[in-house]
Design an enzyme around this catalytic site. Structure first.
Site, mmCIF file in Angstrom:
data_model
loop_
_atom_site.group_PDB
_atom_site.id
_atom_site.type_symbol
_atom_site.label_atom_id
_atom_site.label_comp_id
_atom_site.label_asym_id
_atom_site.label_seq_id
_atom_site.Cartn_x
_atom_site.Cartn_y
_atom_site.Cartn_z
ATOM 1 N N GLY A 197 16.551 41.585 1.855
ATOM 2 C CA GLY A 197 16.652 40.137 1.995
ATOM 3 C C GLY A 197 18.046 39.935 1.008
ATOM 4 N N CYS A 198 18.324 38.821 1.080
ATOM 5 C CA CYS A 198 19.421 38.305 0.301
ATOM 6 C C CYS A 198 19.221 38.304 -1.051
ATOM 7 C CB CYS A 198 20.105 36.862 0.812
ATOM 8 S SG CYS A 198 21.972 36.790 0.706
ATOM 9 N N GLN A 199 17.759 37.702 -1.499
ATOM 10 C CA GLN A 199 17.569 37.785 -2.779
ATOM 11 C C GLN A 199 16.561 38.598 -3.345
ATOM 12 O OE1 GLN A 199 17.213 33.845 -4.142
ATOM 13 N NE2 GLN A 199 19.156 33.127 -2.717
ATOM 14 N N SER A 200 15.171 38.720 -2.756
ATOM 15 C CA SER A 200 14.485 39.713 -3.243
ATOM 16 C C SER A 200 14.387 41.065 -2.339
ATOM 17 C CB SER A 200 12.920 39.098 -3.270
ATOM 18 O OG SER A 200 12.678 38.891 -2.142
ATOM 19 N N ALA A 212 15.626 34.156 3.259
ATOM 20 C CA ALA A 212 16.222 35.339 2.664
ATOM 21 C C ALA A 212 15.519 36.442 1.725
ATOM 22 C CB ALA A 212 17.534 34.610 1.585
#
Ligand SMILES: Cc1ncc(COP(=O)(O)O)c(C=O)c1O
Ligand SMILES: Cc1ncc(COP(=O)(O)O)c(C=O)c1O
Lengths: 404, 138, 404, 138
Positions: free
Chosen positions: D51-54, D119
């Site tokens: 994902g973008c973040q985690s 994300a």
């Protein structure tokens, strides 16, 4: 049947006066007017939901992202795309064509050929000229017949195994000709050439079905479809968008960035670098809903009726000549009056509240083909009426009188 | 010969007679028709000022301390406005032309036609007239 | 002194609740909120004035064109450009940088060098990587010091007669560092290199004067400056824009089109192909007026005060580390808390109505430099208050408690 | 072993106890902490769902007609939701997993975390779990 008064009531600008007269807006080919729902959607977004998309974990960012992606799904359904990631948001038709033409630079070699037509808008000419200049490919041009339709016989002659791409408009903005794109696409595919269709003048007038059409790329602008300015759509088949190199570099379009190696994101993000026109995309959904609520087939039918009426009425004006008399036409009437310059006609009918376009309509090759400096152009939309056509014809007659 | 200022006042008065745009436009069209033609040899690419829609040719000659402008356009409304502009500026001295404030434009309601964003080439024409004036002034 | 309550009253979204709590919006680095004047300007345009620009002779087209060009003049004054045709409207910072990077492809040769920095946003990295890949030029990178400022000593070492262009941000979106761009520009000019400044994070926070700065290019996004999405500015010096080849082909950007030879229009049109984001550009004027009405120097001062307060307050949280501690900083605080993932912090403070950004902020090289997966980022704007900072700090403390 | 439907009902009831988001999130965090760890050897690039973040790692094993999932994330909230998802799907048969309608997501108010546009990689994780199920089904 469409209730035109009810439709008109949704467009606030249609109530305004111009030069003291009721506005008669016949410049729909340049841009359409906007229904209240579109105007409200932008305002609501900014007053309640504004946030950047695709990046944040906070509430507003999620909300904006969901709404943004909802428009993508709406466009997918509107044109019958197989996947929602086949819908790329751009800033307009011009941007969409440049995106593809820029990517094709790297896919073409010397000796390859691109076919466009003599009736194309500059936005479907210049990007291919640039593409050919850099890639060494050659640009071929389908000529026009006298009635403003494409010389399909010549098209057959131009097609060859060297043809890598054909890019033609669905509907001509200067002549109104509806091209037989089904045939063009099928013939090009016989030579394994890809086909891009410039649908700028089509998307608000005729039904679109990418599965039936089988176009490889199709593009249009929201602002010509009752939507906001600064939003465009590029549809591309997944497998082709996957091989097309990215256009702009920036935020969103990457998977990983390092100075050693940058990898690109999946569709559609690969082609959507930077913060998009979020408010515009979100409001665009309302524009498509407006069309689907009316049913596009009903719009086509009504506009055909208007076109027929308008054509008959303007032809009563002596010395008036229509450019673009193909059998299959959309609601566009380009004309000149013997001895008069279209600019003068435009300036004078404007004083009577009638907005028509004059000039070359970003299609200089058509003007050269017919050896004219430009035309005056009436372009219709679903909110126009026969009464407005009467006003317009009267204004043209008055202009003729004053100028002769 | 009247000064630029005097001519502007005169023109403003001429236009003030008309009650509506139609009479005004008809007057402009007449002026356009009467505009003394530019010598065909001056209708060159070099003398062409391109607006998006109507084309304007401008020629300037310097004799006895005065600049004589001749011009033409393919659109008659544009010719009409050209006629007015030539009426105001032609035959004046370079320094007077260079410094002229063309305030009649607002007064007679031609502002729309002469806005910097219009596609008729007239703004570029005025600019070009002043450039000639500056050139001849040196 | 600024009356913050009066300022806040102009932003309708600041009244809304998020998850039942008053919205505290600290994601201004991603996009700012919009004052009512901007929202109204878009709506008014669509309800009264909508028309395509630069082409029509009719009343609405003239009106829209005049308003569109008025914004250009307003931007010119706002940044102190010499000519209004030095202002190019794009769709955003990313678009602006790509425009220049694309043009430079043709002006660079093998052996030429472009210098960027380790703190750049992906939008100021990837376009140059693409540019170098095609032109054969080499990309050099100014490294970061531990405090998040640029290693100016290394910059001196990188500069050489091979340097053709330096592109760095005015203010870092991930660290808040305000770069000494005057010095960077002067040093680059000593080597006859051009300088592009990515001002995305600067334009709404500090005064800009292109004459004093002497940057060759400067760019920013309207949406980070209280304006609409889908609008960007590229400033370029006239003489350089004149040699830069056009970017996109299409309507408006041409002088003459024929299949034999196409010539390009003058500035600014050469770089503005296709129908622009008319409503966005027109509404953008209101955003700039909002800033100039407040006076930018007052904004800078107030935001410095907020930054100082916020920095002191967050540092009271145990285990919290700020990334970006340069002496000269703008209102951005990027932090991590020992043992916690920034995503978790973001998700939890959101539940308390606080919108902060978490992640890599499109600056992966910075994250790699500090060996972290991302940060949580508070980014301030002029409508924020100390009370909001208190709420945010309390929320972060609560998140820490829940997550530990 | 309970069916997917039964487990979902159970989970929905578990979450229904909580009055506010805070209790619910604390519960999720606890679930995240208790999630049985993934074998370190499976924390590979191949098993990574970005994902973008985690980041999310997912591993699947097929034994005795059942799929056993193990997973991990660098963010604890994401781990919590992973724990719930594994609770629901792990140990079921490929066909049951492939056909599962995960309607508890809406009911317990995790919809925001599991929206397709988020994300955090969780949506991709569910997709990946189903892809494994389809693969093992053949
Ligand atoms: C420093 C910097 N450069 C470039 C950008 C890209 O701006 P946009 O997304 O508006 O194109 C941003 C914003 O995300 C930024 O902060
Ligand atoms: C046929 C056609 N193609 C392309 C365009 C360009 O569209 P836009 O200006 O929205 O990019 C237009 C509109 O002007 C058009 O009519």
């Amino acid at each position: 049947m469409l209730d035109i008064n009810k439709i008109r009531a949704q467009f606030p600008i249609l109530n305004r006066k111009v030069n003291g007269k009721d506005l008669v807006y016949f410049d729909n080919g340049a841009t359409t007017q906007k229904p209240q729902s579109v105007i409200d959607a932008e305002a609501t977004y900014y007053a309640n939901e504004n946030s950047n998309v695709h990046r944040g974990v906070h509430f507003l960012s999620g909300l904006a992202t969901d709404k943004f992606e909802e428009t993508r799904n709406t466009v997918q359904a509107f044109i019958g795309a197989k996947h929602n990631h086949e819908i790329i948001f751009t800033k307009g038709t011009t941007d969409s064509i440049n995106l593809v033409a820029n990517g094709f630079r790297t896919l073409l070699n010397k000796g390859d050929e691109i076919i466009i037509s003599e009736m194309e808008h500059h936005s479907n000419i210049v990007p291919w000229q640039m593409c050919c200049e850099i890639s060494g490919a050659t640009l071929k041009v389908i000529p026009l017949l006298d009635n403003g339709s494409l010389d399909m016989h010549e098209f057959d002659n131009l097609l060859s195994k060297n043809t890598k791409l054909v890019s033609v408009s669905h509907i001509s903005n200067a002549l109104g000709t509806v091209n037989d794109i089904e045939t063009i696409i099928a013939k090009a595919h016989n030579f394994n050439a890809k086909v891009m269709i410039d649908g700028a003048q089509a998307a608000s007038h005729v039904a679109l079905d990418m599965q039936k059409l089988d176009a490889d790329f199709y593009c249009f602008s929201a602002h010509k479809l009752f939507g906001p300015t600064g939003v465009g759509v590029l549809y591309g088949k997944e497998e082709i968008l996957n091989v097309l190199p990215p256009y702009q570099g920036g935020g969103e379009m990457i998977k990983e960035v390092s100075f050693a190696k940058t990898t690109y994101a999946c569709l559609p993000h690969k082609f959507e670098a930077g913060t998009p026109n979020i408010s515009g995309v979100i409001a665009f959904k309302q524009a498509i809903d407006f069309i689907t609520d009316l049913e596009i087939a009903e719009i086509t039918k009504y506009e055909e009726e208007l076109l027929k009426y308008a054509t008959a009425e303007v032809l009563k004006i002596e010395g008036l000549k229509i450019y673009g008399t193909a059998a299959h036409k959309s609601g566009i009437i380009s004309f000149n009056i013997e001895g008069l310059h279209p600019y003068d006609i435009g300036v004078i009918v404007d004083k009577m509240g009638v907005a028509i376009r004059t000039g070359h309509h970003c299609t200089q090759p058509i003007m050269d083909r017919f050896n004219i400096p430009g035309t005056a152009r009436i372009s219709l939309s679903v909110y126009n009426t026969k009464q407005e056509i009467d006003v317009c014809v009267k204004a043209i007659k008055k202009a003729k009188l004053m100028l002769s | 010969m009247s000064t630029i200022k005097e001519i502007q006042t005169e023109i403003t008065e001429d236009f003030a007679i008309f009650d509506d745009w139609m009479q005004k436009y008809e007057y402009l069209i007449d002026l356009g028709k009467e505009l003394s033609p530019i010598d065909e040899q001056y209708k060159t690419e070099d003398n062409l000022i391109k607006g998006c829609q109507s084309r304007v040719w401008l020629h300037a000659e310097y004799t006895k301390g005065k600049i004589i402008y001749t011009a033409d356009s393919d659109a008659i409304m544009t010719r009409g406005i050209i006629a007015v502009l030539i009426n105001v500026l032609s035959g004046q001295s370079p320094s007077e032309i260079a410094n002229a404030k063309l305030d009649f434009i607002n007064k007679i309601g031609l502002k729309e036609q002469l806005s910097p964003t219009r596609a008729n080439g007239l703004v570029s024409m005025i600019k070009q007239m002043k450039i000639y004036a500056l050139a001849f002034n040196n």
